[in-house]
Design a protein around this motif. Sequence first.
Motif, PDB file in Angstrom:
ATOM      1  N   LEU A  50       4.385  20.950  -4.870  1.00  0.00           N
ATOM      2  CA  LEU A  50       4.078  19.250  -4.753  1.00  0.00           C
ATOM      3  C   LEU A  50       4.529  19.200  -3.168  1.00  0.00           C
ATOM      4  CD1 LEU A  50       2.434  17.040  -6.353  1.00  0.00           C
ATOM      5  CD2 LEU A  50       5.008  17.097  -7.396  1.00  0.00           C
ATOM      6  N   LEU A  51       3.528  18.503  -2.039  1.00  0.00           N
ATOM      7  CA  LEU A  51       3.810  17.175  -1.753  1.00  0.00           C
ATOM      8  C   LEU A  51       4.434  16.274  -1.748  1.00  0.00           C
ATOM      9  CD1 LEU A  51       4.769  17.555   1.693  1.00  0.00           C
ATOM     10  CD2 LEU A  51       2.162  17.581   2.110  1.00  0.00           C
ATOM     11  N   THR A  52       5.203  16.021  -1.492  1.00  0.00           N
ATOM     12  CA  THR A  52       5.201  13.853  -1.636  1.00  0.00           C
ATOM     13  C   THR A  52       5.253  13.005  -0.226  1.00  0.00           C
ATOM     14  OG1 THR A  52       6.141  14.138  -3.708  1.00  0.00           O
ATOM     15  CG2 THR A  52       6.848  12.434  -2.228  1.00  0.00           C
ATOM     16  N   ALA A  53       4.662  12.185  -0.004  1.00  0.00           N
ATOM     17  CA  ALA A  53       5.110  11.182   1.223  1.00  0.00           C
ATOM     18  C   ALA A  53       5.225  10.025   1.086  1.00  0.00           C
ATOM     19  CB  ALA A  53       4.037  11.370   1.866  1.00  0.00           C
ATOM     20  N   PRO A 113      -0.461  24.347   8.833  1.00  0.00           N
ATOM     21  CA  PRO A 113      -1.393  22.927   8.637  1.00  0.00           C
ATOM     22  C   PRO A 113      -1.990  22.557   7.724  1.00  0.00           C
ATOM     23  CG  PRO A 113      -3.177  24.309  10.315  1.00  0.00           C
ATOM     24  CD  PRO A 113      -2.571  25.674  10.107  1.00  0.00           C
ATOM     25  N   LEU A 114      -0.672  21.256   7.151  1.00  0.00           N
ATOM     26  CA  LEU A 114      -1.175  21.070   6.491  1.00  0.00           C
ATOM     27  C   LEU A 114      -1.557  19.401   7.392  1.00  0.00           C
ATOM     28  CD1 LEU A 114       1.391  21.017   3.931  1.00  0.00           C
ATOM     29  CD2 LEU A 114      -0.654  22.092   3.615  1.00  0.00           C
ATOM     30  N   GLU A 115      -2.630  18.147   6.108  1.00  0.00           N
ATOM     31  CA  GLU A 115      -2.904  17.245   6.381  1.00  0.00           C
ATOM     32  C   GLU A 115      -2.437  16.225   6.419  1.00  0.00           C
ATOM     33  OE1 GLU A 115      -6.720  15.889   5.264  1.00  0.00           O
ATOM     34  OE2 GLU A 115      -8.012  17.733   5.829  1.00  0.00           O
ATOM     35  N   GLY A 116      -1.678  14.894   6.892  1.00  0.00           N
ATOM     36  CA  GLY A 116      -0.514  13.987   6.651  1.00  0.00           C
ATOM     37  C   GLY A 116      -1.150  12.889   5.235  1.00  0.00           C
ATOM     38  N   ALA A 117      -0.327  12.067   5.549  1.00  0.00           N
ATOM     39  CA  ALA A 117      -0.492  10.882   4.535  1.00  0.00           C
ATOM     40  C   ALA A 117      -1.281   9.696   4.893  1.00  0.00           C
ATOM     41  CB  ALA A 117       0.085  10.727   3.139  1.00  0.00           C
ATOM     42  N   ASN A 141       1.365  -1.023   0.061  1.00  0.00           N
ATOM     43  CA  ASN A 141      -0.114  -0.011   0.142  1.00  0.00           C
ATOM     44  C   ASN A 141       1.348   0.938   0.204  1.00  0.00           C
ATOM     45  OD1 ASN A 141      -2.519  -1.252   0.427  1.00  0.00           O
ATOM     46  ND2 ASN A 141      -1.632  -1.754   2.024  1.00  0.00           N
ATOM     47  N   ALA A 142       0.388   2.432  -1.525  1.00  0.00           N
ATOM     48  CA  ALA A 142       1.146   3.381  -0.979  1.00  0.00           C
ATOM     49  C   ALA A 142       0.838   4.699   0.095  1.00  0.00           C
ATOM     50  CB  ALA A 142       1.545   3.712  -2.416  1.00  0.00           C
ATOM     51  N   PRO A 143       1.642   5.865   0.394  1.00  0.00           N
ATOM     52  CA  PRO A 143       0.983   6.291   1.082  1.00  0.00           C
ATOM     53  C   PRO A 143      -0.343   7.297   0.385  1.00  0.00           C
ATOM     54  CG  PRO A 143       3.074   6.983   1.529  1.00  0.00           C
ATOM     55  CD  PRO A 143       2.951   5.842   0.245  1.00  0.00           C
ATOM     56  N   LEU A 144      -1.150   7.484   1.145  1.00  0.00           N
ATOM     57  CA  LEU A 144      -2.259   8.253   0.897  1.00  0.00           C
ATOM     58  C   LEU A 144      -2.845   9.120   1.397  1.00  0.00           C
ATOM     59  CD1 LEU A 144      -4.147   7.984  -1.644  1.00  0.00           C
ATOM     60  CD2 LEU A 144      -5.811   6.484  -0.507  1.00  0.00           C
ATOM     61  N   PHE A 145      -2.758  10.896   0.303  1.00  0.00           N
ATOM     62  CA  PHE A 145      -2.999  11.999   0.702  1.00  0.00           C
ATOM     63  C   PHE A 145      -4.486  12.090   1.258  1.00  0.00           C
ATOM     64  CE2 PHE A 145       0.904  13.266   0.042  1.00  0.00           C
ATOM     65  CZ  PHE A 145       1.127  14.120   1.018  1.00  0.00           C
ATOM     66  N   PRO A 146      -5.545  13.205   2.034  1.00  0.00           N
ATOM     67  CA  PRO A 146      -6.811  12.655   1.863  1.00  0.00           C
ATOM     68  C   PRO A 146      -7.212  13.345   0.705  1.00  0.00           C
ATOM     69  CG  PRO A 146      -5.977  13.730   3.743  1.00  0.00           C
ATOM     70  CD  PRO A 146      -4.258  13.236   2.869  1.00  0.00           C
ATOM     71  N   ALA A 147      -6.136  14.838  -0.357  1.00  0.00           N
ATOM     72  CA  ALA A 147      -7.221  14.636  -1.592  1.00  0.00           C
ATOM     73  C   ALA A 147      -5.679  14.660  -2.044  1.00  0.00           C
ATOM     74  CB  ALA A 147      -7.582  15.951  -1.006  1.00  0.00           C
ATOM     75  N   ALA A 148      -6.162  14.910  -3.445  1.00  0.00           N
ATOM     76  CA  ALA A 148      -5.186  14.473  -4.232  1.00  0.00           C
ATOM     77  C   ALA A 148      -4.517  16.392  -4.888  1.00  0.00           C
ATOM     78  CB  ALA A 148      -5.173  14.526  -5.876  1.00  0.00           C
ATOM     79  N   ARG A 149      -5.376  17.265  -4.374  1.00  0.00           N
ATOM     80  CA  ARG A 149      -5.379  18.779  -4.202  1.00  0.00           C
ATOM     81  C   ARG A 149      -5.869  20.109  -2.897  1.00  0.00           C
ATOM     82  NH1 ARG A 149      -7.557  22.343  -9.458  1.00  0.00           N
ATOM     83  NH2 ARG A 149      -5.268  21.201  -9.708  1.00  0.00           N
ATOM     84  N   LYS A 150      -4.974  20.537  -2.338  1.00  0.00           N
ATOM     85  CA  LYS A 150      -5.267  21.387  -1.303  1.00  0.00           C
ATOM     86  C   LYS A 150      -5.225  23.178  -1.562  1.00  0.00           C
ATOM     87  CE  LYS A 150      -4.306  22.212   3.226  1.00  0.00           C
ATOM     88  NZ  LYS A 150      -6.204  22.234   3.581  1.00  0.00           N
TER      89      LYS A 150
END
Length: 919
Positions: A206-209, A148-152, A123-132
Amino acid sequence: MGVCARALLRVLVLQAAWALGGGQVRYSVPEEAKAGTVVGRLAQDLGLEAGELEARRLRLVAKGRRASVEVSGASGALVVSSRLDREELCGKSAPCALRLEVLVERPLRVFHVELEVTDINDNAPLFPAARKNLSVAELTTLPGSRFPLEGASDADIGANAQLSYKLSPSEHFALEVKSADENRKSLFLVLSKALDREAMPVHRLLLTASDGGRPSLSGTMELVISVLDVNDNAPEFNQSIYKVQLAESAAEGTLVVRVRATDPDEGMNSQVAYTVNNVIPASGKDLFVLDSSTGEMKLAGPLDFEDVCLYEIQVEAKDRGAPPLSGHCSVELEVVDVNDNAPEVWVTSLSVPVPEDAAVGTVVALLSVSDRDSGANGRVRCAVWPPAPFGLVATFEGSYSLVLREALDRERVAEYEVEVRAEDGGAPPLRASRGLRVPVSDVNDNAPAFAQAVYTVLARENNAAGAELARLWARDPDEAGNGRVSYSVAEGGAGAGAGSRSVSSYVSVDAESGRLWALQPFDYEELQVLQFEVRAVDAGEPALCGNATVQLFVVDENDNAPALLPPAGGGAGPWAGGAAGSSSSSSSSSSAWSLWAWAAWGSPAGQVVAKIRAVDADSGYNAWLRYELREPRGKGAFRVGLYSGEVSTARALEEADGPRQTLLIVVRDHGEPARSATATLSVSLGEGAEAALAAAGAGAGAGSGSSVSGLRPAAGAEGGAAAAAAATNVWLVVAICAVSSVFLLAVVLYGASRWAPRAAVLSGPGPATLVCASEVGSWSYSQRQSRSLCVADGAGKSDLMVFSPNFPPPAAGPAAKETPQDPPALLDTVSGTFFSTPSHLRGLPETLSQFFPVPLEPPLGGGLGPGRLRGAGACQAFDLRLLAAMSVVSAFACKCAQLSELMCALRRTLTCGAWGLVG
């Protein structure tokens, strides 16, 4: 029996094992294992034989959820029957264990099986949304602000779920990660640089987890940051200054200018309204109308160039933001006029005086030139008059620098009147000018300079101490201290006869006036020439100096009376009573001597009886001696040569003249006043043989015979004559032999002196030399060196003698015998003096000067003292023409005299011999 025993034993072992293992079996299988994958040997682990599986009906019972495993009936193995997904089965729980029950019958038993499903990174990390989307206000949001940002999230567990974050590069934003615990991390977007909406309204990051699995899986989320506008930009005009030209005849309503301002803000913040803030001068406030929305400015009244030529209108553009911001511009309206105004010149800065050593290019003045007109009418051309040494350099429009174009010399021009001329370009052109006075300040660039390099100063001997000799003057064209000159005497001067004494002991110069003073009386016999330097130093900084050479010639005064010398042969015979009494007065000084001589009756006229010798310690005319016979005068029997001092018979002597003649001879110089000495000569007359013997006796006593008759003492003259007459017969033969010997010797000496080679130059001190005399000069023993004058190439000439009287010999002690000398050779070199011609000799030919190519100087002898007389100082004593005439005539007469004396001696000898024979 045996079979039952084995079965019983197996059950016991199984029960013991079950009891020991807690009654369950544990298996582990990775998730996502493929169907059919053997998980474990369940039947074997439960202690069942392969043949018993079917009889005892081994089966798997699931509790409440679908089991993804099953028991293989043939082998009794536990195998995967369907997809195992740990995240579906257990979620984030760890460990993930499935509890299964296994039933067997005959007898019925229940076994517990625990199946652990292990995690894989599926399973790859998954953000709550593709765009913020974020919104950040420009400028007002300060750097350091955090968002603040929501993490993956990662469905995996363990290392597969350990996430790391990375933000795409940005100069405005950075990412901050804080770990709340092992499984939770807090993300913040941090503003590192203030935002400017006008520069970039939207920022996309672009935020990458990334998880910690191998290989790592990642997920991304795009951050869209919109920059919110604030009213941070004031309206800005496309020109800060609008320059407009309007003729003064422009009509009302004419468009003056259209101003335009832009505001990079948006919305209400970018809407601009125009207003007129101020008009300079204030009288033009009602002349212009500005449209607030379009920015058009129109003329609302008439223009008058002579009243106002330039209007400055300040325009404001204000936006409608909160708070509103405004921008400003200026409209410069130049009214175009006709050419009715002349140029104007102002001196804005003047740096005077200008040092005369100022470098070329030095700025002297700053000028401003303007013309109220415009265009060609207001275009001004400037020039400077005179064009040198100053020039104009334009710095910018309407401004000029008056600069130095040539080197200055205050001594040539101390002040300049400069005129700056301006002319406009109108038709006809109008002109204006401005005068400047530029004085030149002095620097010490000129050394004091004397009027002449060499000063010739004449000073009479016996001058009074403190007498002013001359006044020296050095000119320094500088001014003030730079031109103030002080004088001093430089040590180290040389003087003829000065010895080792310093110049400062003789003369002094006044430091301010330059007057040259004598510190002591001069004595010509001690000092003839004093040469030294006078230095002139100015008071500048640094001081400059100049030098002049002063040649001080001491002019001889007639302060020495003639002194009589003993006869040429020395001895005691010539002087009867040698004490000389000397007296001085304003007109003469005399000394008296008594001398004697022999003469024979019947001696013809012209026979030399005696020769008077005298010298004068003075020089020139003061040492030029003449001999006079005071008594008797008229028809006396004797006479004396005016300049030769030879006493000779004036007529044939007779017995009537008596046995003795007493002659008073006066030796007088030519000084003013003249000084003199007297000598009394007693001439004893006798027969020829008697006179000859007396003369021979006198010659023997003298050690060396003279060709003239001997001199005898005045006292006892008759006794001597009688003794001589008695011995005549005895000496007759001796006299004849002596006469013959003397004749032959005289012929040989004359030939040797006539044809023998002579040295070109005779120099250096030597023994006393007998010099011949003539009627133009008095010659005596030379105490110094002789010199000859060479007037042409080749051998030196021997026809010229230079006049030089001598000092008398020392009075003390007996006179030394004098060795007969040949007549001296002619002087080869005559250097350095000029003579004043006496009034009675000024008729001599001028052509005699050709014999003297160089200045003449008397030989270093007694008359001149121990030194020489140079330059113009001797001009007061002798004249060159007189010297030339005297020298030429003297040389000729000398030759004649030599031959004459020889002949006279022979004649006297023969005559005496004849008288003896007759006697």
